[in-house]
Motif scaffolding. Structure first.
Motif, mmCIF file in Angstrom:
data_model
loop_
_atom_site.group_PDB
_atom_site.id
_atom_site.type_symbol
_atom_site.label_atom_id
_atom_site.label_comp_id
_atom_site.label_asym_id
_atom_site.label_seq_id
_atom_site.Cartn_x
_atom_site.Cartn_y
_atom_site.Cartn_z
ATOM 1 N N UNK A 184 0.760 -1.218 -0.033
ATOM 2 C CA UNK A 184 -0.020 0.105 0.036
ATOM 3 C C UNK A 184 0.835 1.290 -0.111
ATOM 4 N N UNK A 185 1.682 1.390 0.913
ATOM 5 C CA UNK A 185 2.810 2.543 0.876
ATOM 6 C C UNK A 185 3.503 2.839 -0.424
ATOM 7 N N UNK A 186 3.923 1.825 -1.181
ATOM 8 C CA UNK A 186 4.461 2.168 -2.527
ATOM 9 C C UNK A 186 3.677 2.506 -3.635
ATOM 10 N N UNK A 187 2.202 2.280 -3.339
ATOM 11 C CA UNK A 187 1.260 2.627 -4.351
ATOM 12 C C UNK A 187 0.934 4.108 -4.017
ATOM 13 N N UNK A 206 -1.041 7.929 -9.430
ATOM 14 C CA UNK A 206 -1.181 8.121 -11.000
ATOM 15 C C UNK A 206 0.040 7.372 -11.705
ATOM 16 N N UNK A 207 1.028 7.381 -11.169
ATOM 17 C CA UNK A 207 2.032 6.814 -11.990
ATOM 18 C C UNK A 207 1.969 5.122 -11.599
ATOM 19 N N UNK A 221 -8.134 2.224 -4.034
ATOM 20 C CA UNK A 221 -8.069 0.882 -4.106
ATOM 21 C C UNK A 221 -8.944 0.447 -5.252
ATOM 22 N N UNK A 222 -10.179 1.189 -5.545
ATOM 23 C CA UNK A 222 -11.005 0.363 -6.763
ATOM 24 C C UNK A 222 -10.309 1.231 -7.902
ATOM 25 N N UNK A 223 -9.427 2.192 -7.919
ATOM 26 C CA UNK A 223 -8.901 2.611 -9.098
ATOM 27 C C UNK A 223 -7.739 1.714 -9.794
ATOM 28 N N UNK A 224 -7.127 0.679 -8.903
ATOM 29 C CA UNK A 224 -5.910 -0.149 -9.173
ATOM 30 C C UNK A 224 -6.614 -1.266 -9.869
ATOM 31 N N UNK A 225 -5.714 -1.770 -10.897
ATOM 32 C CA UNK A 225 -6.041 -3.046 -11.489
ATOM 33 C C UNK A 225 -5.598 -4.275 -10.856
ATOM 34 N N UNK A 226 -6.034 -4.388 -9.552
ATOM 35 C CA UNK A 226 -5.612 -5.427 -8.874
ATOM 36 C C UNK A 226 -6.425 -6.667 -9.014
ATOM 37 N N UNK A 227 -5.498 -8.003 -8.843
ATOM 38 C CA UNK A 227 -6.283 -9.418 -8.784
ATOM 39 C C UNK A 227 -6.463 -9.645 -7.517
#
Ligand code: C2E
Ligand code: MG
Ligand code: MG
Ligand code: MG
Length: 276
Positions: A153-156, A161-162, A192-198
């Motif tokens: 989470x911290x690195x995200x 945006x990047x 969180x909902x904007x990240x393309x996570x699996x």
């Protein structure tokens, strides 16, 4: 530094502290040659589904120091982050993992395994990180769908945006993303909902006392529900007992990683447990 510490300057004369500063400096120096001396090794820890079937593994770095023996990644990864060595270590992990995937693709017993690697903030922030992953996938012929990148989470949050841009480019290659140590950082539902996570990995600190600590139980339950609502897979880390596993399953978490299913181990040992 001593000045900044003000009256705490006395701590520099604490012999214990002195040793640790010296040890740190020595380890830092050794870290610079560890890669070329082939002192790093990847260990692999199983991830299983609700039926106990292997679904993937996480690659965890080990440093076999010539005189100190095994140095924990908790010790050397932060140092490598500081002195920049993490970039080279990270590339080595990526390459080794991709080669391992290709080797596993040959055998029906290992063919379907996903392989997760930990990506450090500094590595991810490299301008050519996406290109590096792409190049390694092409060079080795590894199936991108089997490669999972673990972010924190911290690195995200360092640059949302990047992060989204890079993750989107990597998703286009077919790579998977998992959010490591979830719940320990400053999670914000809006990003969180904007990240393309699996996938989300429930941090082991919440799993430990899950059966006895009502707060931990509530946090875990909330994370699982949130993951499901966002359409994400969820896996629990640090599962050591059947009581913990059953508790997690009851609340809808259907993938587990922890000593209950196996410690991180050298590839030969992992394969011995998997191959018929
Ligand atoms: P992580 O990615 O959260 O990895 C999980 C850690 O929990 C591993 O510690 C693993 O050995 C440990 N673990 C697994 N199951 C259990 C369990 O049932 N009980 C307990 N008590 N612990 C369990 P490890 O291998 O010491 O790695 C520590 C951290 O170092 C990792 O945490 C990760 O953040 C970092 N790390 C390890 N390898 C790499 C790497 O190649 N690159 C980067 N950037 N970081 C790495
Ligand atoms: Mg991890
Ligand atoms: Mg973790
Ligand atoms: Mg961790």
């Amino acid at each position: 530094q001593a000045k900044e510490a003000g009256r705490n300057v006395i701590r520099f004369f604490d012999p214990k502290m002195q040793t640790s500063i010296e040890t740190r400096a020595a380890i830092e120096k050794d870290l610079r040659i560890a890669l070329e001396q082939h002192q790093f090794k990847l260990y692999y820890q199983l991830q299983v589904d609700v039926a106990g079937r292997p679904q993937g593994v996480e690659a965890l770095s080990r440093w076999v120091h010539p005189t100190r023996g095994m140095v924990s990644p908790l010790q050397f990864i932060p140092l490598a982050e500081e002195n920049g060595m993490i970039i080279f270590i990270g590339l080595w992990v990526l390459e080794t993992a991709c080669r391992q995937l290709v080797a596993w693709q040959e055998n029906p017993a290992t063919r379907n395994l996903r392989l997760a690697i930990n990506v450090s903030a500094r590595q991810f922030r490299q301008p050519d990180f996406v290109a590096q992953v792409q190049a390694e996938l092409l060079r080795t012929g590894a199936d991108p769908a089997k490669l999972e990148l673990e972010l924190t989470e911290s690195m995200v949050l360092e640059n949302v945006e990047e992060t989204i841009r890079k993750m989107t480019e990597l998703k286009a290659l077919g790579v998977r993303f998992s959010m490591d140590d979830f719940g320990t950082g400053y999670s914000s539902l809006s990003y969180l909902k904007r990240l393309p996570l699996d996938q989300i990995k429930i941090d082991q600190s919440f799993v430990r006392d899950i059966a006895t600590d009502q707060n931990d139980a509530a946090i875990v339950q909330t994370i699982i529900a949130m993951a499901h609502n966002l359409g994400l897979e969820v896996i629990a880390e640090g599962v050591e007992t059947e009581v913990q596993r059953a508790f997690l399953e009851q609340r809808g978490c259907r993938a587990y990683q922890g000593y209950l299913f196996g410690r991180p181990q050298p590839v030969e040992e992992l394969e011995r447990s998997l191959l018929p």
